[in-house]
Write an enzyme that holds these catalytic residues in place. Sequence first.
Site, PDB file in Angstrom:
ATOM      1  N   LYS A  39       0.826  -1.207   0.000  1.00 51.44           N
ATOM      2  CA  LYS A  39       0.000   0.000   0.000  1.00 51.44           C
ATOM      3  C   LYS A  39       0.857   1.253   0.000  1.00 51.44           C
ATOM      4  O   LYS A  39       0.458   2.305   0.524  1.00 51.44           O
ATOM      5  CB  LYS A  39      -0.965   0.017   1.186  1.00 51.44           C
ATOM      6  CG  LYS A  39      -1.770  -1.251   1.388  1.00 51.44           C
ATOM      7  CD  LYS A  39      -2.443  -1.747   0.115  1.00 51.44           C
ATOM      8  CE  LYS A  39      -3.469  -0.789  -0.441  1.00 51.44           C
ATOM      9  NZ  LYS A  39      -4.056  -1.281  -1.718  1.00 51.44           N
TER      10      LYS A  39
ATOM     11  N   ARG B 164       5.536   5.220   2.291  1.00 52.60           N
ATOM     12  CA  ARG B 164       4.400   6.123   2.349  1.00 52.60           C
ATOM     13  C   ARG B 164       4.161   6.539   3.807  1.00 52.60           C
ATOM     14  O   ARG B 164       4.524   5.813   4.735  1.00 52.60           O
ATOM     15  CB  ARG B 164       3.163   5.402   1.802  1.00 52.60           C
ATOM     16  CG  ARG B 164       1.877   6.197   1.806  1.00 52.60           C
ATOM     17  CD  ARG B 164       0.739   5.316   1.319  1.00 52.60           C
ATOM     18  NE  ARG B 164      -0.531   6.018   1.311  1.00 52.60           N
ATOM     19  CZ  ARG B 164      -1.703   5.441   0.992  1.00 52.60           C
ATOM     20  NH1 ARG B 164      -1.735   4.152   0.670  1.00 52.60           N
ATOM     21  NH2 ARG B 164      -2.815   6.153   1.011  1.00 52.60           N
TER      22      ARG B 164
ATOM     23  N   SER C 238      -5.056   2.595   4.645  1.00 50.77           N
ATOM     24  CA  SER C 238      -5.243   2.000   3.325  1.00 50.77           C
ATOM     25  C   SER C 238      -5.170   0.474   3.417  1.00 50.77           C
ATOM     26  O   SER C 238      -5.937  -0.242   2.757  1.00 50.77           O
ATOM     27  CB  SER C 238      -4.178   2.529   2.365  1.00 50.77           C
ATOM     28  OG  SER C 238      -4.319   1.971   1.074  1.00 50.77           O
TER      29      SER C 238
END
Length: 436
Positions: free
Chosen positions: A123, A236, A244
């Site tokens: 993700k 991220r 997510s």
Amino acid sequence: MRSRTHRVQNGLIMLIVSTATISLLWSSHITKDISSQIRNAFSAMITHIVDEKKDSYEIMGNEMESNIRIETENEPNRMDDNREEMENVIADIIVSSPISDNESSPDETESKIPTFIVAGTQKGGTEALLKYLKKHREIVPSSRYEPHWFDKVSSRHEYANGTLPESAVVNYARKYRDYAFNATQYKKRKNPERFELKGHPERITFEKTPLYMFVPKAAHRIKSTLPHTKIIFLLRDPVERAYSHYKFIKSRMMKRFKNKNLRDKHLDHRFEDFIQKDLRALQSTGVIPFDKNDPLALVKLDEAWERYTKLKMDRGASAWDAVIGRGLYVAQLRVWWKVYGEQRKEKILVVKSEDMRPKEDGYIHLEDIFDFIGIVGDKIKHKREIHHTDDFGPMREKTKMKLRRFYSDFNDALEELLKTTVWQDPWSWNESLEKN
């Protein structure tokens, strides 16, 4: 021909030894002690011959149950569709022999496949990067989506940490390339000549499997098997990544559970429930509490991280519920830093996922990645695509701030590890944390 001749020779040897042994044992001139020595020698020879024929590669753990096999990002069903073929490949590996001195080594082109691997994080934008890179004609992705080779397939010859001895590398690497970069699969694609690798050393090849970053043994297997291959990690914002991840799990559950009562039971779990479950696992294995001011904090983290990953990968579970742990980037990268040593400066690139978003000019700017893999260019025209996951609403602001505080010390350690200004408050949390 060589292997057939070898088998015939082994058969003749065994026949001769058997005949000689039986004759000697029946002879009245042979004492019991000598007979025993002959039998032992005969047994040892048979064992040696049989062992020479073994090169058993094993799957790490059993397949996770179908209702939790959700690791594959955005295209999870591809993994399930290829399960039978993967099992056939593994069966082929189990009966293979280690490469001998007389067997030819891979040519220069083959030995450099893949050029690089996108190894994480889940993700974190790995699917988007795959789509961006596929637009470049010099770049050839693996024929199989997310091969999961180095986290799933082990060699019986490897050491406890996953490192393969030199004698086992060539055969293991060949099987990997046959599986992940299969020439037959490429021929089924449109414009198959673009995917022809043999005799085309100029082509850049790669695969992506986000789980590699999380599995310590994957780092050791890749380093010992693919010394020329470079590694790319996308990191991220760990709080956004966690949410997510949660939405991905929930959307997969909705599709997996056909029984409404069972589906509703699992869908009752909130994001906060997943957080608490993973925090308990992190605490039980010693990953938390983490005191960055403790001189031994990172040493303790390394030891605890090994326990945590073993727990999460138990029975091949693929860390499907590690919604918080997958965002502890410093713990994961420290494993790779140790494995690659000083070579990490040339072999590993860490990119902030948010930097891959389309700019105002409509291009994805990938200068750092292109320079790293040796491609001329700096940007790719790409229509921005948003991966829609079933709408569970925005994350609660209270939960977001709690997670930012939780990750804060780990991110400070990450900044110290990467030692670049890019990673100083990379997701601009400091101001919000000071206010709260």
